[in-house]
Scaffold this motif. Sequence first.
Motif, PDB file in Angstrom:
ATOM      1  N   ASP A 151      -1.760  -0.258  -4.529  1.00  0.00           N
ATOM      2  CA  ASP A 151      -1.598  -1.030  -3.296  1.00  0.00           C
ATOM      3  C   ASP A 151      -2.473  -2.280  -3.305  1.00  0.00           C
ATOM      4  O   ASP A 151      -2.174  -3.259  -2.632  1.00  0.00           O
ATOM      5  CB  ASP A 151      -1.982  -0.170  -2.082  1.00  0.00           C
ATOM      6  N   ARG A 152      -3.564  -2.212  -4.044  1.00  0.00           N
ATOM      7  CA  ARG A 152      -4.525  -3.308  -4.068  1.00  0.00           C
ATOM      8  C   ARG A 152      -5.122  -3.421  -5.477  1.00  0.00           C
ATOM      9  O   ARG A 152      -5.737  -2.468  -5.964  1.00  0.00           O
ATOM     10  CB  ARG A 152      -5.640  -3.038  -3.049  1.00  0.00           C
ATOM     11  N   TYR A 239      -1.517   9.518   1.727  1.00  0.00           N
ATOM     12  CA  TYR A 239      -2.766   8.879   1.304  1.00  0.00           C
ATOM     13  C   TYR A 239      -3.857   9.936   1.219  1.00  0.00           C
ATOM     14  O   TYR A 239      -4.038  10.731   2.145  1.00  0.00           O
ATOM     15  CB  TYR A 239      -3.168   7.791   2.287  1.00  0.00           C
ATOM     16  N   LYS A 245      -6.074   4.380   2.412  1.00  0.00           N
ATOM     17  CA  LYS A 245      -5.320   3.704   3.474  1.00  0.00           C
ATOM     18  C   LYS A 245      -6.053   2.459   3.956  1.00  0.00           C
ATOM     19  O   LYS A 245      -5.442   1.411   4.188  1.00  0.00           O
ATOM     20  CB  LYS A 245      -5.119   4.676   4.646  1.00  0.00           C
ATOM     21  N   PHE A 246      -7.358   2.543   4.057  1.00  0.00           N
ATOM     22  CA  PHE A 246      -8.174   1.431   4.551  1.00  0.00           C
ATOM     23  C   PHE A 246      -8.008   0.199   3.669  1.00  0.00           C
ATOM     24  O   PHE A 246      -7.776  -0.909   4.154  1.00  0.00           O
ATOM     25  CB  PHE A 246      -9.641   1.873   4.596  1.00  0.00           C
ATOM     26  N   ALA A 248      -5.575  -0.436   1.489  1.00  0.00           N
ATOM     27  CA  ALA A 248      -4.199  -0.909   1.489  1.00  0.00           C
ATOM     28  C   ALA A 248      -3.938  -1.797   2.700  1.00  0.00           C
ATOM     29  O   ALA A 248      -3.344  -2.876   2.589  1.00  0.00           O
ATOM     30  CB  ALA A 248      -3.237   0.274   1.481  1.00  0.00           C
ATOM     31  N   VAL A 249      -4.410  -1.361   3.866  1.00  0.00           N
ATOM     32  CA  VAL A 249      -4.191  -2.130   5.096  1.00  0.00           C
ATOM     33  C   VAL A 249      -5.010  -3.414   5.097  1.00  0.00           C
ATOM     34  O   VAL A 249      -4.495  -4.503   5.389  1.00  0.00           O
ATOM     35  CB  VAL A 249      -4.533  -1.270   6.334  1.00  0.00           C
ATOM     36  N   LEU A 250      -6.293  -3.306   4.755  1.00  0.00           N
ATOM     37  CA  LEU A 250      -7.147  -4.494   4.753  1.00  0.00           C
ATOM     38  C   LEU A 250      -6.667  -5.509   3.723  1.00  0.00           C
ATOM     39  O   LEU A 250      -6.668  -6.719   3.974  1.00  0.00           O
ATOM     40  CB  LEU A 250      -8.594  -4.107   4.468  1.00  0.00           C
ATOM     41  N   ALA A 252      -3.637  -6.028   2.785  1.00  0.00           N
ATOM     42  CA  ALA A 252      -2.424  -6.680   3.278  1.00  0.00           C
ATOM     43  C   ALA A 252      -2.721  -7.664   4.401  1.00  0.00           C
ATOM     44  O   ALA A 252      -2.123  -8.742   4.477  1.00  0.00           O
ATOM     45  CB  ALA A 252      -1.430  -5.618   3.763  1.00  0.00           C
ATOM     46  N   LEU A 253      -3.671  -7.316   5.261  1.00  0.00           N
ATOM     47  CA  LEU A 253      -3.969  -8.163   6.421  1.00  0.00           C
ATOM     48  C   LEU A 253      -4.895  -9.334   6.086  1.00  0.00           C
ATOM     49  O   LEU A 253      -4.766 -10.413   6.663  1.00  0.00           O
ATOM     50  CB  LEU A 253      -4.618  -7.312   7.526  1.00  0.00           C
TER      51      LEU A 253
END
Length: 340
Positions: A151-152, A239, A245-246, A248-250, A252-253
Motif C-alpha cells: 500500500d505504501r 489489515y 491501516k494507518f 495506508a491511509v496516511l 494516500a491522504l
Amino acid sequence: MAISLKPLRNQVIVITGASSGIGLVTARMAAKQGAKLVVAARNEEALRQLVEEIRASGREAIYVVADVGREEDVNRIADAAIAHFGRFDTWVNNAGVSIFGRCMDVTIPDMKRMFDTNFWGVVYGSRAAVKHFQDRGGSGALINIGSFFGDRATPIQSTYCTTKHALHGFSDALRMELEKDKIPVSVTLIHPGRIDTPYNEHARSYMAKQPAHRGMIYPPEAVAEAILYSAEHPKRDMYVGFQAKFFAVLGALAPRLMDKLMEIWMYPSQQSDRPSRDREDNALYHPGYGMHERGTHQGWIRSGSLYVKASKHPVATTVAVVASLGVAIWWLTASFSQSF
C-alpha cells in the motif's frame, strides 16, 4: 452472487510457504480447528516434519515440494490436493521472500527472481484455485498475503514493495472480474504490518547490518487469525495491525508527508545492530531453514492485533481504532526519537 464458505472443520486448505513463519503458524492453527491441510514449500524436510506433527495430533495433511515461481509446480499442488482429498476449499498464497537493498544496488536477476516468487507465484496459485472452484462448482476462498508495503512503498526493500504493489493490483482486478461474472469466489487480500517471522533471515541482504524489524512488531498468529477468519467469512481486505491501516491511509491522504516520514524512519527501523549475513546466505534461490515461526527482530512484539479482532467484530471497530491510534502515535514518536 452468494458466496457460502464452509466451517474450517469441513475444509481442505492449501497453504504455500508453509515451512516457516506465517504459513507454518497458519497450518498449525488450521489443523487444530479441524481443517485438512495441503502444505507446500521448497523445504521438503520441514514439510515432512510438519505433516508428521499434524498427523500425530489426529488431523489429516499432505505435503507437496514446490517452487511457486514455477507454474508447473503450483499446478502440481492443486493436482495433489484433488487427487488426495477430492477437492480444496481455500487456497492461501503465502509464499514470499524479500531483498534488503537500494534500488540502484539490487541486481536485475535478483529482482526478477523475487517477482517469480512474490508476484507470479500468486498469479499461478490464484489461477489454479479459481479454475478448480469453477470446475467443481460452489464457493471457494482465495486468500493472498500482501503487505502494508504493498500500500505504501518503502526505501531499502524497494523490490519487495514493488512485488506487493503488483500482487495487490492483481488481487483487486481478479476480485472485480469474478464478481462481474457472478463466480462465487471470495478474494481476500491480507495486509500485514511488521510480523515476527524469519522473513529477515531468509532475505537476501545488500546491507552492512542484518535486516530486522525495529519498533512495533506483530506475532504471526495475528496474520493466521486473519487468514482463517477469511477462509470462513468473505472479506475484501484484512489489515493486521493498526500500523498497516494507518500507513495506508496516511500515505494516500498526505503522500509527501509520508515520503519524509519514511525517509527518516525506514532506514534505521529495517536494520539491526549486528553485521549482516553473507549475501549468498538467504532463501531467494534456495530453500531457507524451516520449522521456525519467529525471527530475530528487535522491538516491541505485540501479543496480537486489536485491529484484526475489530475486523472480525465490526461493532467494536470504532473503539479499537481509537485505542490503536493512541498506540500508533506513541510508536511513531518512540521510533523517531530513536532515529535522532
